[in-house]
Scaffold this motif. Structure first.
Motif, PDB file in Angstrom:
ATOM      1  N   PRO A 128      49.892  22.375  40.352  1.00  0.00           N
ATOM      2  CA  PRO A 128      50.444  23.617  39.793  1.00  0.00           C
ATOM      3  C   PRO A 128      49.351  24.533  39.258  1.00  0.00           C
ATOM      4  O   PRO A 128      49.357  24.906  38.099  1.00  0.00           O
ATOM      5  CB  PRO A 128      51.375  23.115  38.686  1.00  0.00           C
ATOM      6  CG  PRO A 128      50.737  21.847  38.232  1.00  0.00           C
ATOM      7  CD  PRO A 128      50.105  21.231  39.460  1.00  0.00           C
ATOM      8  N   HIS A 161      60.154  14.988  49.501  1.00  0.00           N
ATOM      9  CA  HIS A 161      59.450  15.729  48.449  1.00  0.00           C
ATOM     10  C   HIS A 161      59.841  15.146  47.107  1.00  0.00           C
ATOM     11  O   HIS A 161      60.989  14.780  46.877  1.00  0.00           O
ATOM     12  CB  HIS A 161      59.750  17.226  48.515  1.00  0.00           C
ATOM     13  CG  HIS A 161      61.145  17.601  48.101  1.00  0.00           C
ATOM     14  ND1 HIS A 161      61.414  18.218  46.904  1.00  0.00           N
ATOM     15  CD2 HIS A 161      62.333  17.431  48.707  1.00  0.00           C
ATOM     16  CE1 HIS A 161      62.715  18.420  46.801  1.00  0.00           C
ATOM     17  NE2 HIS A 161      63.298  17.953  47.876  1.00  0.00           N
ATOM     18  N   SER A 163      58.341  15.346  42.754  1.00  0.00           N
ATOM     19  CA  SER A 163      57.353  15.879  41.816  1.00  0.00           C
ATOM     20  C   SER A 163      57.097  14.929  40.679  1.00  0.00           C
ATOM     21  O   SER A 163      57.954  14.141  40.299  1.00  0.00           O
ATOM     22  CB  SER A 163      57.827  17.207  41.224  1.00  0.00           C
ATOM     23  OG  SER A 163      57.617  18.243  42.117  1.00  0.00           O
ATOM     24  N   MET A 208      53.314  18.290  42.934  1.00  0.00           N
ATOM     25  CA  MET A 208      54.493  18.232  43.788  1.00  0.00           C
ATOM     26  C   MET A 208      54.067  17.612  45.111  1.00  0.00           C
ATOM     27  O   MET A 208      53.242  18.179  45.826  1.00  0.00           O
ATOM     28  CB  MET A 208      55.037  19.647  44.009  1.00  0.00           C
ATOM     29  CG  MET A 208      55.421  20.338  42.704  1.00  0.00           C
ATOM     30  SD  MET A 208      55.937  22.081  42.913  1.00  0.00           S
ATOM     31  CE  MET A 208      54.343  22.903  42.832  1.00  0.00           C
ATOM     32  N   HIS A 255      56.289  23.546  35.888  1.00  0.00           N
ATOM     33  CA  HIS A 255      56.748  23.138  37.220  1.00  0.00           C
ATOM     34  C   HIS A 255      57.665  21.948  37.082  1.00  0.00           C
ATOM     35  O   HIS A 255      57.440  21.068  36.261  1.00  0.00           O
ATOM     36  CB  HIS A 255      55.578  22.824  38.157  1.00  0.00           C
ATOM     37  CG  HIS A 255      54.839  21.567  37.819  1.00  0.00           C
ATOM     38  ND1 HIS A 255      54.947  20.411  38.563  1.00  0.00           N
ATOM     39  CD2 HIS A 255      54.008  21.269  36.806  1.00  0.00           C
ATOM     40  CE1 HIS A 255      54.201  19.472  38.023  1.00  0.00           C
ATOM     41  NE2 HIS A 255      53.606  19.958  36.962  1.00  0.00           N
ATOM     42  N   VAL A 256      58.714  21.946  37.874  1.00  0.00           N
ATOM     43  CA  VAL A 256      59.687  20.858  37.848  1.00  0.00           C
ATOM     44  C   VAL A 256      60.404  20.849  39.197  1.00  0.00           C
ATOM     45  O   VAL A 256      60.635  21.900  39.793  1.00  0.00           O
ATOM     46  CB  VAL A 256      60.692  21.032  36.677  1.00  0.00           C
ATOM     47  CG1 VAL A 256      61.443  22.350  36.775  1.00  0.00           C
ATOM     48  CG2 VAL A 256      61.668  19.876  36.598  1.00  0.00           C
ATOM     49  N   SER A 257      60.702  19.656  39.683  1.00  0.00           N
ATOM     50  CA  SER A 257      61.373  19.554  40.974  1.00  0.00           C
ATOM     51  C   SER A 257      62.751  18.963  40.833  1.00  0.00           C
ATOM     52  O   SER A 257      63.035  18.204  39.909  1.00  0.00           O
ATOM     53  CB  SER A 257      60.588  18.656  41.928  1.00  0.00           C
ATOM     54  OG  SER A 257      59.512  19.335  42.468  1.00  0.00           O
ATOM     55  N   THR A 258      63.600  19.318  41.772  1.00  0.00           N
ATOM     56  CA  THR A 258      64.922  18.697  41.896  1.00  0.00           C
ATOM     57  C   THR A 258      65.031  18.181  43.329  1.00  0.00           C
ATOM     58  O   THR A 258      64.089  18.319  44.119  1.00  0.00           O
ATOM     59  CB  THR A 258      66.024  19.727  41.633  1.00  0.00           C
ATOM     60  OG1 THR A 258      65.998  20.704  42.692  1.00  0.00           O
ATOM     61  CG2 THR A 258      65.817  20.426  40.299  1.00  0.00           C
ATOM     62  N   SER A 259      66.169  17.647  43.679  1.00  0.00           N
ATOM     63  CA  SER A 259      66.327  17.172  45.055  1.00  0.00           C
ATOM     64  C   SER A 259      66.315  18.342  46.035  1.00  0.00           C
ATOM     65  O   SER A 259      66.060  18.153  47.220  1.00  0.00           O
ATOM     66  CB  SER A 259      67.628  16.380  45.194  1.00  0.00           C
ATOM     67  OG  SER A 259      68.734  17.182  44.829  1.00  0.00           O
ATOM     68  N   ASN A 260      66.570  19.554  45.557  1.00  0.00           N
ATOM     69  CA  ASN A 260      66.633  20.725  46.434  1.00  0.00           C
ATOM     70  C   ASN A 260      65.317  21.478  46.585  1.00  0.00           C
ATOM     71  O   ASN A 260      64.954  21.877  47.692  1.00  0.00           O
ATOM     72  CB  ASN A 260      67.681  21.721  45.914  1.00  0.00           C
ATOM     73  CG  ASN A 260      69.088  21.171  45.974  1.00  0.00           C
ATOM     74  OD1 ASN A 260      69.498  20.620  46.976  1.00  0.00           O
ATOM     75  ND2 ASN A 260      69.808  21.305  44.884  1.00  0.00           N
ATOM     76  N   VAL A 261      64.665  21.737  45.471  1.00  0.00           N
ATOM     77  CA  VAL A 261      63.487  22.616  45.478  1.00  0.00           C
ATOM     78  C   VAL A 261      62.458  22.199  44.430  1.00  0.00           C
ATOM     79  O   VAL A 261      62.752  21.411  43.526  1.00  0.00           O
ATOM     80  CB  VAL A 261      63.863  24.093  45.182  1.00  0.00           C
ATOM     81  CG1 VAL A 261      64.536  24.750  46.374  1.00  0.00           C
ATOM     82  CG2 VAL A 261      64.717  24.208  43.947  1.00  0.00           C
ATOM     83  N   MET A 262      61.259  22.768  44.578  1.00  0.00           N
ATOM     84  CA  MET A 262      60.216  22.630  43.567  1.00  0.00           C
ATOM     85  C   MET A 262      60.123  23.975  42.843  1.00  0.00           C
ATOM     86  O   MET A 262      59.792  24.982  43.454  1.00  0.00           O
ATOM     87  CB  MET A 262      58.890  22.289  44.244  1.00  0.00           C
ATOM     88  CG  MET A 262      58.959  20.972  45.020  1.00  0.00           C
ATOM     89  SD  MET A 262      57.444  20.601  45.970  1.00  0.00           S
ATOM     90  CE  MET A 262      57.778  21.488  47.502  1.00  0.00           C
ATOM     91  N   PHE A 321      58.463  26.528  40.161  1.00  0.00           N
ATOM     92  CA  PHE A 321      57.311  26.767  39.297  1.00  0.00           C
ATOM     93  C   PHE A 321      57.341  28.182  38.739  1.00  0.00           C
ATOM     94  O   PHE A 321      57.889  29.100  39.343  1.00  0.00           O
ATOM     95  CB  PHE A 321      55.973  26.395  39.932  1.00  0.00           C
ATOM     96  CG  PHE A 321      55.659  26.994  41.266  1.00  0.00           C
ATOM     97  CD1 PHE A 321      56.056  26.393  42.439  1.00  0.00           C
ATOM     98  CD2 PHE A 321      54.908  28.155  41.339  1.00  0.00           C
ATOM     99  CE1 PHE A 321      55.729  26.937  43.666  1.00  0.00           C
ATOM    100  CE2 PHE A 321      54.571  28.711  42.562  1.00  0.00           C
ATOM    101  CZ  PHE A 321      54.989  28.100  43.732  1.00  0.00           C
TER     102      PHE A 321
END
Lengths: 218, 218
Positions: free
Chosen positions: A175, A200, A202, A207, B200-207, B209
């Motif tokens: 990041p 994917h 993180s 990430m 920054h943080v991710s989910t199952s769908n997107v990253m 930031f």
């Protein structure tokens, strides 16, 4: 069948795989080392270079996976060192000291011939002057059924990617903004070549995403 | 003081904010709609467009935050519609139907003058022909102390970013490869302009930031 794999390749938020102005003091370009902090702090990497401690968890699992089932490496000349043009002598033996963390044959892409030589711990450097396909053939042969890891840098990976030769590519996006550098993915039509993102995840550091080639490409 | 904020702007793994060949059938270019699925499936967005259900959680929280404390919007002409060149008539009123999801004044950047008009739900479209700075001044004035949201597309965001006018930018990177498209960040030296990644943080769908501007820029 040997697969060609990229692992733990660090990129910035802009998609740069290295910063500008690579030299002896900045092997990954200005600011580029920050792309690898998640990696160099892992217990797996630290153990490989003879250090104690380090972080475990998802990041470390990715680092470890990059060394599993690998029988040979291919790297670009800029990853091997800062020397450009014809080799002035045989003094430069890589960035990694007497016992490099490869422990396999390593095929270095270069336009300038040089004799192979061996280091401690099972690493032998070979210099390939007849192109990426020849280097891949020699690496696959040397790997004896294991996979081949493609190290980098950016220009080397892009050449193999454009020819659809990479089977799996794990990228770790830090990041951070580098401001300028070498783009890894832009300008390569990866889906047209049969690639898709298959995973994917993180962590607090990076990430991770994994790009794989479909078995049947269009 | 009004801040200029970008939220929920979707990009691909390559950093493309839209696919190629935008037209009436592909308002975000070929493949570009996939960058927004995490957004259009959220309970917040669905409620705004009069639909029930949808997902809650981190993704939805990001969607919701993008509508908080917003008093005006700025969008580029390509985000407003597929019409290019001089306006042939006043028929095109945006992609969003009778009740667009803005509910504020919306300033549309264009080279071709057109009269303002109002839609249901509090959205009024104004057309600004004298550049991004003029649009920002008018939007800040209309926002009456609230913030201004900068919608897109890529070219519009890049103009404001290059002039250091954006205070906060939330990007949502989908784990997909578009193959070609419009780069959002490449070629802009964001750290030199005072920007850094603050979250920054991710989910199952997107990253997700978030890029923010430091209070004191170099």
């Amino acid at each position: 069948v040997s697969r060609l794999r990229v692992h733990s390749f660090g990129i910035s938020l802009e998609g740069y795989g290295a910063g500008p102005h690579q030299d002896l003091g900045n092997p990954l370009g200005v600011g580029g080392m920050a792309l690898h902090e998640w990696h160099s702090g892992s217990v797996t990497f630290r153990r490989m270079v003879g250090q104690e401690g380090g972080a475990t968890g998802i990041d470390d699992d990715f680092v470890a996976r990059g060394f599993e089932n690998i029988g040979a490496w291919i790297i670009g000349r800029n990853m091997f060192g800062p020397v450009r043009g014809p080799w002035p002598d045989d003094v430069w033996k890589g960035w990694w000291g007497e016992n490099p963390p490869f422990h396999t044959p390593v095929f270095v892409l270069t336009h300038h011939a040089r004799a192979s030589f061996s280091m401690s711990g099972g690493t032998t450097f070979h210099f390939v002057t007849d192109g990426i396909h020849a280097a891949l053939r020699r690496a696959v042969e040397a790997a004896s059924g294991l996979d081949v890891r493609l190290g980098g840098g950016v220009a080397t990976i892009r050449q193999y990617l454009r020819d659809g030769l990479i089977d799996e590519m794990h990228l770790a996006m830090s990041p951070i903004l580098l401001g300028s550098g070498e783009c890894l993915l832009q300008g390569v039509d990866a889906p047209k070549l049969g690639y898709q993102c298959s995973k994917h995840v993180s962590t607090s550091n990076v990430m991770h995403f994994v790009i794989t080639k479909r078995a049947h490409t269009p």
